[in-house]
Design a protein around this motif. Sequence first.
Motif, PDB file in Angstrom:
ATOM      1  N   UNK A   1      52.746  53.123  45.364  1.00 25.05           N
ATOM      2  CA  UNK A   1      53.137  52.121  44.438  1.00 25.05           C
ATOM      3  C   UNK A   1      53.110  50.715  45.084  1.00 25.05           C
ATOM      4  N   UNK A   2      52.692  50.477  46.419  1.00 24.18           N
ATOM      5  CA  UNK A   2      52.917  49.295  46.928  1.00 24.18           C
ATOM      6  C   UNK A   2      51.641  48.749  46.820  1.00 24.18           C
ATOM      7  N   UNK A   3      50.656  49.384  46.647  1.00 25.81           N
ATOM      8  CA  UNK A   3      48.949  48.998  46.208  1.00 25.81           C
ATOM      9  C   UNK A   3      48.395  48.277  47.299  1.00 25.81           C
ATOM     10  N   UNK A   4      48.679  48.778  48.415  1.00 28.59           N
ATOM     11  CA  UNK A   4      48.319  47.907  49.750  1.00 28.59           C
ATOM     12  C   UNK A   4      46.727  48.292  49.754  1.00 28.59           C
ATOM     13  N   UNK A   5      46.063  47.132  50.134  1.00 30.25           N
ATOM     14  CA  UNK A   5      44.526  46.875  50.322  1.00 30.25           C
ATOM     15  C   UNK A   5      44.218  47.712  51.514  1.00 30.25           C
ATOM     16  N   UNK A   6      43.266  48.704  51.479  1.00 28.93           N
ATOM     17  CA  UNK A   6      42.770  49.451  52.721  1.00 28.93           C
ATOM     18  C   UNK A   6      43.563  50.768  52.981  1.00 28.93           C
TER      19      UNK A   6
ATOM     20  N   UNK B   1      74.729  52.804  55.107  1.00 28.44           N
ATOM     21  CA  UNK B   1      74.259  54.394  54.990  1.00 28.44           C
ATOM     22  C   UNK B   1      73.040  54.418  55.345  1.00 28.44           C
ATOM     23  N   UNK B   2      72.829  55.577  55.741  1.00 27.17           N
ATOM     24  CA  UNK B   2      71.350  55.859  56.431  1.00 27.17           C
ATOM     25  C   UNK B   2      70.390  56.190  55.196  1.00 27.17           C
ATOM     26  N   UNK B   3      69.335  55.594  55.248  1.00 26.64           N
ATOM     27  CA  UNK B   3      68.254  55.655  54.213  1.00 26.64           C
ATOM     28  C   UNK B   3      67.132  56.653  54.998  1.00 26.64           C
ATOM     29  N   UNK B   4      67.107  57.862  54.106  1.00 24.15           N
ATOM     30  CA  UNK B   4      66.260  59.108  54.555  1.00 24.15           C
ATOM     31  C   UNK B   4      64.675  58.775  54.864  1.00 24.15           C
ATOM     32  N   UNK B   5      64.133  58.240  53.712  1.00 23.34           N
ATOM     33  CA  UNK B   5      62.709  58.261  53.365  1.00 23.34           C
ATOM     34  C   UNK B   5      62.015  57.295  52.768  1.00 23.34           C
ATOM     35  N   UNK B   6      60.764  57.034  52.757  1.00 19.99           N
ATOM     36  CA  UNK B   6      60.159  56.006  51.993  1.00 19.99           C
ATOM     37  C   UNK B   6      60.415  55.913  50.440  1.00 19.99           C
ATOM     38  N   UNK B   7      60.673  56.899  49.831  1.00 24.63           N
ATOM     39  CA  UNK B   7      61.288  56.927  48.448  1.00 24.63           C
ATOM     40  C   UNK B   7      62.540  56.222  48.328  1.00 24.63           C
ATOM     41  N   UNK B   8      63.440  56.751  49.192  1.00 25.79           N
ATOM     42  CA  UNK B   8      64.781  56.228  49.211  1.00 25.79           C
ATOM     43  C   UNK B   8      64.567  54.645  49.467  1.00 25.79           C
ATOM     44  N   UNK B   9      63.979  54.281  50.262  1.00 25.06           N
ATOM     45  CA  UNK B   9      63.789  52.617  50.479  1.00 25.06           C
ATOM     46  C   UNK B   9      63.114  52.227  49.090  1.00 25.06           C
ATOM     47  N   UNK B  10      62.241  52.682  48.605  1.00 20.79           N
ATOM     48  CA  UNK B  10      61.589  52.331  47.328  1.00 20.79           C
ATOM     49  C   UNK B  10      62.666  52.362  46.166  1.00 20.79           C
ATOM     50  N   UNK B  11      63.553  53.083  45.963  1.00 21.85           N
ATOM     51  CA  UNK B  11      64.677  53.004  45.303  1.00 21.85           C
ATOM     52  C   UNK B  11      65.679  52.120  45.598  1.00 21.85           C
ATOM     53  N   UNK B  12      65.957  51.903  46.763  1.00 19.94           N
ATOM     54  CA  UNK B  12      67.033  50.717  47.315  1.00 19.94           C
ATOM     55  C   UNK B  12      66.640  49.521  47.293  1.00 19.94           C
ATOM     56  N   UNK B  13      65.428  49.285  47.732  1.00 24.41           N
ATOM     57  CA  UNK B  13      64.939  47.978  48.028  1.00 24.41           C
ATOM     58  C   UNK B  13      63.629  47.640  47.069  1.00 24.41           C
TER      59      UNK B  13
ATOM     60  N   UNK C   1      59.399  47.584  45.468  1.00 21.93           N
ATOM     61  CA  UNK C   1      58.248  47.668  46.007  1.00 21.93           C
ATOM     62  C   UNK C   1      58.140  46.620  47.129  1.00 21.93           C
ATOM     63  N   UNK C   2      58.702  45.607  46.981  1.00 27.86           N
ATOM     64  CA  UNK C   2      58.791  44.471  47.976  1.00 27.86           C
ATOM     65  C   UNK C   2      59.189  44.998  49.372  1.00 27.86           C
ATOM     66  N   UNK C   3      60.603  45.666  49.387  1.00 23.07           N
ATOM     67  CA  UNK C   3      61.250  46.150  50.335  1.00 23.07           C
ATOM     68  C   UNK C   3      60.450  47.129  50.888  1.00 23.07           C
ATOM     69  N   UNK C   4      59.905  48.128  50.353  1.00 19.28           N
ATOM     70  CA  UNK C   4      59.221  49.250  50.873  1.00 19.28           C
ATOM     71  C   UNK C   4      57.892  48.543  51.625  1.00 19.28           C
ATOM     72  N   UNK C   5      57.129  47.683  50.909  1.00 20.01           N
ATOM     73  CA  UNK C   5      56.089  46.944  51.553  1.00 20.01           C
ATOM     74  C   UNK C   5      56.325  46.469  52.963  1.00 20.01           C
ATOM     75  N   UNK C   6      57.678  45.601  52.773  1.00 22.38           N
ATOM     76  CA  UNK C   6      57.826  45.053  54.246  1.00 22.38           C
ATOM     77  C   UNK C   6      58.456  46.117  55.434  1.00 22.38           C
ATOM     78  N   UNK C   7      59.027  47.236  54.896  1.00 23.05           N
ATOM     79  CA  UNK C   7      59.289  48.453  55.734  1.00 23.05           C
ATOM     80  C   UNK C   7      58.017  49.106  56.352  1.00 23.05           C
ATOM     81  N   UNK C   8      57.024  49.124  55.357  1.00 21.75           N
ATOM     82  CA  UNK C   8      55.595  49.645  56.034  1.00 21.75           C
ATOM     83  C   UNK C   8      54.970  48.736  56.848  1.00 21.75           C
ATOM     84  N   UNK C   9      55.497  47.597  57.422  1.00 28.15           N
ATOM     85  CA  UNK C   9      54.670  46.629  58.281  1.00 28.15           C
ATOM     86  C   UNK C   9      55.445  46.559  59.404  1.00 28.15           C
TER      87      UNK C   9
END
Length: 186
Positions: free
Chosen positions: A75-80, A158-170, A172-180
């Motif tokens: 869902x973050x559509x990161x190039x490459x 509270x602990x965020x368990x996985x990437x889908x939880x980060x996506x729901x909490x923060x 696409x921009x928040x997940x993209x930042x977490x992936x970096x």
Amino acid sequence: SSDVCSSDLVVRAPDTGRVLAVETRYADPALNGKVKTNTQGDKTGAPWCSDWRRFAAARKVVLVESAINALSVDSCALQGVAAVSTQGAGNVRNMDWRMFLGKTVILAFDNDKPEEQGALAGFCPGLYWAWKAHEALHALDIPCLMLDADDWKTDDDELINDLNDILQERGVDGLSAALKKLEPWL
């Protein structure tokens, strides 16, 4: 029944596209006897990717435990970048890691609390299996790093368990930042 099913995912062989299994992920596990997923067919050692052509062209692969987390990365559509699921953390021991040759792998396994009993008592399962994947990938000289999960917490700490939880909490921009944000000590 269809009112408790959230999605069906087809597990295909990366090289031939042959259907290996179909995994059903339930929207509300409580309505299905506390079962989160169900698989028809054999997914042992069979990774899941939404688009194996994107994987072939990718320079970087985010490796996760479940298809829902791979779709979250997509869902973050990161190039490459392509996302691949091991189809369960324990499936790490069954993977053929050679498919990642020529790519950089980012391990983004679940941010679990330590197990209280059983074979992994005292270990965080996601981190335990991430290290097993790390060792296997490095043995093949495949560059591999882990995401830094130190700030995978909600506003209420509270602990965020996985990437889908980060996506729901923060989002696409928040997940993209977490992936970096990579572990600084590897």
